[in-house]
Write an enzyme that holds these catalytic residues in place. Sequence first.
Site, mmCIF file in Angstrom:
data_model
loop_
_atom_site.group_PDB
_atom_site.id
_atom_site.type_symbol
_atom_site.label_atom_id
_atom_site.label_comp_id
_atom_site.label_asym_id
_atom_site.label_seq_id
_atom_site.Cartn_x
_atom_site.Cartn_y
_atom_site.Cartn_z
ATOM 1 N N MET A 111 0.845 -1.195 0.000
ATOM 2 C CA MET A 111 0.000 0.000 0.000
ATOM 3 C C MET A 111 0.879 1.243 0.000
ATOM 4 O O MET A 111 1.679 1.445 0.916
ATOM 5 C CB MET A 111 -0.932 -0.007 1.215
ATOM 6 C CG MET A 111 -1.998 -1.093 1.161
ATOM 7 S SD MET A 111 -3.019 -1.179 2.650
ATOM 8 C CE MET A 111 -1.910 -2.082 3.763
ATOM 9 N N GLN A 167 7.466 -5.139 -4.116
ATOM 10 C CA GLN A 167 6.590 -4.996 -5.276
ATOM 11 C C GLN A 167 7.188 -3.978 -6.239
ATOM 12 O O GLN A 167 7.492 -2.847 -5.872
ATOM 13 C CB GLN A 167 5.176 -4.556 -4.905
ATOM 14 C CG GLN A 167 4.275 -4.581 -6.153
ATOM 15 C CD GLN A 167 2.852 -4.147 -5.901
ATOM 16 O OE1 GLN A 167 2.605 -3.000 -5.561
ATOM 17 N NE2 GLN A 167 1.919 -5.069 -6.086
ATOM 18 N N CYS A 175 -2.529 -1.700 -10.026
ATOM 19 C CA CYS A 175 -2.719 -0.321 -9.592
ATOM 20 C C CYS A 175 -3.353 0.506 -10.703
ATOM 21 O O CYS A 175 -2.877 0.497 -11.841
ATOM 22 C CB CYS A 175 -1.385 0.287 -9.179
ATOM 23 S SG CYS A 175 -1.530 1.985 -8.586
ATOM 24 N N HIS A 212 -6.784 -9.255 -6.939
ATOM 25 C CA HIS A 212 -7.747 -8.312 -6.371
ATOM 26 C C HIS A 212 -9.070 -8.560 -7.084
ATOM 27 O O HIS A 212 -9.163 -8.394 -8.294
ATOM 28 C CB HIS A 212 -7.274 -6.877 -6.596
ATOM 29 C CG HIS A 212 -8.107 -5.851 -5.893
ATOM 30 N ND1 HIS A 212 -7.581 -4.687 -5.402
ATOM 31 C CD2 HIS A 212 -9.429 -5.808 -5.597
ATOM 32 C CE1 HIS A 212 -8.541 -3.978 -4.833
ATOM 33 N NE2 HIS A 212 -9.671 -4.639 -4.950
ATOM 34 N N ASN A 214 -7.543 -10.972 -2.775
ATOM 35 C CA ASN A 214 -7.349 -9.650 -2.183
ATOM 36 C C ASN A 214 -8.597 -8.816 -2.483
ATOM 37 O O ASN A 214 -9.272 -9.038 -3.482
ATOM 38 C CB ASN A 214 -6.095 -8.996 -2.783
ATOM 39 C CG ASN A 214 -5.922 -7.547 -2.393
ATOM 40 O OD1 ASN A 214 -5.762 -6.682 -3.249
ATOM 41 N ND2 ASN A 214 -5.952 -7.252 -1.111
ATOM 42 N N GLY A 215 -8.888 -7.881 -1.588
ATOM 43 C CA GLY A 215 -9.985 -6.957 -1.826
ATOM 44 C C GLY A 215 -11.142 -7.129 -0.867
ATOM 45 O O GLY A 215 -11.786 -8.170 -0.856
ATOM 46 N N GLY A 216 -11.395 -6.130 -0.035
ATOM 47 C CA GLY A 216 -12.565 -6.129 0.822
ATOM 48 C C GLY A 216 -12.523 -7.073 2.007
ATOM 49 O O GLY A 216 -13.549 -7.290 2.650
ATOM 50 N N ARG A 272 -6.278 -2.595 3.804
ATOM 51 C CA ARG A 272 -6.541 -1.502 4.739
ATOM 52 C C ARG A 272 -6.879 -1.976 6.154
ATOM 53 O O ARG A 272 -6.493 -1.333 7.131
ATOM 54 C CB ARG A 272 -7.669 -0.618 4.181
ATOM 55 C CG ARG A 272 -7.205 0.268 3.021
ATOM 56 C CD ARG A 272 -8.385 0.859 2.280
ATOM 57 N NE ARG A 272 -9.086 -0.152 1.504
ATOM 58 C CZ ARG A 272 -10.273 0.039 0.951
ATOM 59 N NH1 ARG A 272 -10.907 1.184 1.107
ATOM 60 N NH2 ARG A 272 -10.841 -0.919 0.234
#
Length: 331
Positions: free
Chosen positions: A17, A69, A99, A170, A210-212, A234
């Site tokens: 991130m 990354q 991204c 993602h 990945n994601g949520g 996050r």
Amino acid sequence: MPGTTAEHAARLSVAPMMDWTDRHCRVLHRQISGEALLYTEMVTAPAVIHGDRDRLLGFDAAEHPVALQLGGSDPGELAEATRIAAGYGYDEVNLNVGCPSDRVQSGCFGAVLMERPALVADCVAAMIAAAPVEVTVKCRIGVDAQVPEAVLPAFLETVASAGVRRFAIHARKAWLQGLSPKENREVPPLDYPLVLAMKRAFPDLRISVNGGITSLDQAAAFLAAGLDGVMVGRAAYHEPYDILADADRRVFGGAPGPGRLEVVERMRPYIARHLAAGGRLHQVTRHMLGLFHGCPGARSWRRILSDRANAADAGLEVIDAALAPLRGLAA
């Protein structure tokens, strides 16, 4: 058995991130979980080649297993950056194909590469040939008007043919026009069933979702459903203890993690070294604001660190003051 330490650790990872997962953040996360795979912020291949390498690539040995990354789309540049990264001792080098920022699009890397799987295959082939470090890919399920059910399996097949065996997906499209990077993390709908379908379609690949993902329970459910790994973003940053403290036991079969107060004690020597080297307290403590999320005294902890850690002469006494309302905490 896992092929590499990073592969095993990828059962649970903290997503790369920008502006968040710097070296100080990763040291904090490592004090909470000894097993989870940690990722750097994305660094572009030209920056690695031409920039301040120690600043961009340096990390504390305690961070292992840790992955770099990279962003880029030139096979030669990515190969050279991978060779350099391997020299720093990274356990994995990951290529960003997810991204959606304007800067990434203008440089023809990130999510826009979902439209050019053959180029991605050329890039990862060059990276794999450059150094004996595992090369992985983080991607989206598609971009813009692409049909993910058609695009994603073709993308995985093409890139896997170049030698990549591990993907973090993602589970959202990226809309390169019309949505901001922040909106691209929240607005496009999540398609977890498609990611699960990719694991069934490519059983020899190791696939993380990945994601949520906002809880360790949710991560454990994905692992139970057959995925090889879960990448949390996050939530792992804002509530690091809630995500990581019991991960070693529940995800990796190890021992329970330390208490929150012990995490702070573990950070003290690192912070002291950082200050002695001329660093500022807030550079570390800004990542620690969510450590006591949900605990009595958490608001005072955040307020004192936010108000006082920015001072030029701020030292460990600021942490002592922030801890005062939390000293009776058992966890």
